[in-house]
Design a protein around this motif. Structure first.
Motif, PDB file in Angstrom:
ATOM      1  N   ILE A 201       0.845  -1.199   0.000  1.00  0.00           N
ATOM      2  CA  ILE A 201       0.000   0.000   0.000  1.00  0.00           C
ATOM      3  C   ILE A 201       0.881   1.250   0.000  1.00  0.00           C
ATOM      4  O   ILE A 201       1.912   1.284   0.694  1.00  0.00           O
ATOM      5  CB  ILE A 201      -0.918  -0.005   1.249  1.00  0.00           C
ATOM      6  CG1 ILE A 201      -1.874  -1.199   1.186  1.00  0.00           C
ATOM      7  CG2 ILE A 201      -1.701   1.301   1.368  1.00  0.00           C
ATOM      8  CD1 ILE A 201      -2.595  -1.476   2.487  1.00  0.00           C
ATOM      9  N   ALA A 202       0.462   2.255  -0.752  1.00  0.00           N
ATOM     10  CA  ALA A 202       1.226   3.512  -0.831  1.00  0.00           C
ATOM     11  C   ALA A 202       1.288   4.175   0.536  1.00  0.00           C
ATOM     12  O   ALA A 202       0.299   4.175   1.284  1.00  0.00           O
ATOM     13  CB  ALA A 202       0.580   4.445  -1.842  1.00  0.00           C
ATOM     14  N   THR A 203       2.433   4.736   0.863  1.00  0.00           N
ATOM     15  CA  THR A 203       2.594   5.412   2.153  1.00  0.00           C
ATOM     16  C   THR A 203       3.096   6.836   1.930  1.00  0.00           C
ATOM     17  O   THR A 203       3.720   7.138   0.905  1.00  0.00           O
ATOM     18  CB  THR A 203       3.622   4.694   3.053  1.00  0.00           C
ATOM     19  OG1 THR A 203       4.881   4.673   2.386  1.00  0.00           O
ATOM     20  CG2 THR A 203       3.196   3.282   3.387  1.00  0.00           C
ATOM     21  N   ALA A 204       2.813   7.688   2.906  1.00  0.00           N
ATOM     22  CA  ALA A 204       3.366   9.043   2.888  1.00  0.00           C
ATOM     23  C   ALA A 204       3.719   9.416   4.318  1.00  0.00           C
ATOM     24  O   ALA A 204       3.012   9.042   5.261  1.00  0.00           O
ATOM     25  CB  ALA A 204       2.341  10.031   2.334  1.00  0.00           C
ATOM     26  N   ILE A 205       4.831  10.097   4.458  1.00  0.00           N
ATOM     27  CA  ILE A 205       5.201  10.627   5.764  1.00  0.00           C
ATOM     28  C   ILE A 205       5.075  12.147   5.661  1.00  0.00           C
ATOM     29  O   ILE A 205       5.736  12.778   4.833  1.00  0.00           O
ATOM     30  CB  ILE A 205       6.637  10.231   6.134  1.00  0.00           C
ATOM     31  CG1 ILE A 205       6.748   8.708   6.230  1.00  0.00           C
ATOM     32  CG2 ILE A 205       7.048  10.880   7.464  1.00  0.00           C
ATOM     33  CD1 ILE A 205       8.164   8.187   6.123  1.00  0.00           C
ATOM     34  N   VAL A 206       4.188  12.692   6.478  1.00  0.00           N
ATOM     35  CA  VAL A 206       4.044  14.145   6.535  1.00  0.00           C
ATOM     36  C   VAL A 206       4.283  14.519   7.994  1.00  0.00           C
ATOM     37  O   VAL A 206       3.401  14.363   8.837  1.00  0.00           O
ATOM     38  CB  VAL A 206       2.648  14.608   6.061  1.00  0.00           C
ATOM     39  CG1 VAL A 206       2.563  16.127   6.079  1.00  0.00           C
ATOM     40  CG2 VAL A 206       2.351  14.083   4.667  1.00  0.00           C
ATOM     41  N   SER A 207       5.491  14.927   8.281  1.00  0.00           N
ATOM     42  CA  SER A 207       5.853  15.199   9.670  1.00  0.00           C
ATOM     43  C   SER A 207       5.410  16.603  10.071  1.00  0.00           C
ATOM     44  O   SER A 207       5.706  17.578   9.373  1.00  0.00           O
ATOM     45  CB  SER A 207       7.366  15.073   9.848  1.00  0.00           C
ATOM     46  OG  SER A 207       7.722  15.599  11.114  1.00  0.00           O
ATOM     47  N   HIS A 208       4.723  16.659  11.219  1.00  0.00           N
ATOM     48  CA  HIS A 208       4.284  17.984  11.698  1.00  0.00           C
ATOM     49  C   HIS A 208       5.479  18.881  11.976  1.00  0.00           C
ATOM     50  O   HIS A 208       5.369  20.094  11.955  1.00  0.00           O
ATOM     51  CB  HIS A 208       3.425  17.821  12.955  1.00  0.00           C
ATOM     52  CG  HIS A 208       4.085  17.037  14.043  1.00  0.00           C
ATOM     53  ND1 HIS A 208       4.169  15.655  14.007  1.00  0.00           N
ATOM     54  CD2 HIS A 208       4.718  17.424  15.161  1.00  0.00           C
ATOM     55  CE1 HIS A 208       4.813  15.239  15.080  1.00  0.00           C
ATOM     56  NE2 HIS A 208       5.159  16.281  15.795  1.00  0.00           N
TER      57      HIS A 208
END
Ligand code: GRF
Length: 216
Positions: free
Chosen positions: A54-61
């Motif tokens: 599954i596609a993942t994304a990391i969006v760090s605050h």
């Protein structure tokens, strides 16, 4: 028929994510996970997503100057992936009214208590301290107030004599893993409608049995 596209937001372990991955592995399940988004690069749940392809994304605050730009970046990632329903699954950032409004009735959360009892943290400890006889979990649409919003489903577990926080947490978590896929399924089948801030569910085949605790 096209399956509903889910975006799952996580910050950690991802056992509820795993329950959704497992449910969606069945082609008959009416939803699929289009994106798993984490605000933490080391979230165990990211591994689970990768393993399932599954596609993942990391969006760090931490990578953004403020909450609006962080949430804008998350929204962009979700929309680019075609996400139609956002599922919070152990996502540990409070969301702003802007984000909640943008995803109005397209954003759900799982919370480890029978809401409106015990919003917030440490729900299992607080349930034990209060002496309630039932505890459980809730899937609800998200509103601006924390752990608030139309309730889609709940699972109750009895509190047992001698229960510990960990034992109770385990027992609730097992039910979370049943309840979250069920709630998603009902939404994906178009059977959930919010009317006057209450979630109405159509086509329930059977009514659950009442349960006593203590049993007698
Ligand atoms: C669950 O207890 C869920 O109810 C709460 O955060 C926890 C996440 O666990 N919102 P996991 O990451 O899904 O294992």
């Amino acid at each position: 028929m096209a399956r509903l596209k889910l975006g799952v937001l996580i910050s950690g372990r991802g056992s509820n994510l795993q329950a959704l991955i497992d449910a969606a592995a069945d082609p008959a399940f009416p939803a699929e996970i289009a994106l798993v988004l984490s605000n933490k690069a080391d979230a165990l749940g990211l591994e689970r997503a990768r393993k399932a392809g599954i596609a993942t994304a990391i969006v760090s605050h931490r990578g953004f100057a403020d909450k609006p730009t962080f949430e804008q970046a998350m929204t962009e990632a979700l929309e680019t992936a075609g996400v139609e329903l956002v599922c919070l699954a152990g996502f540990m950032r409070l969301l702003s009214p802007w984000f909640v409004e943008h995803w109005h009735d397209r954003l759900i959360n799982i919370h480890p208590s029978l809401l409106p009892a015990f919003p917030g943290l440490d729900t299992h400890r607080r349930a034990l301290e209060t002496g309630v006889r039932f505890h459980g979990c809730t899937v609800h649409y998200v509103r601006a107030a924390m752990d608030n919003g139309p309730i889609i489903g709940q699972a109750a577990v009895p509190i047992l004599p001698g229960d510990t926080e960990d034992a109770l947490a385990d027992r609730v978590l097992t039910q979370e893993h049943r309840l979250y896929p069920l709630a998603v399924k009902l939404i994906a089948e178009g059977r959930v409608r919010v009317v006057d801030e209450r979630a109405e569910i159509t086509g329930q085949p059977t009514a659950p049995e009442p349960v006593l605790n203590p049993p007698g």
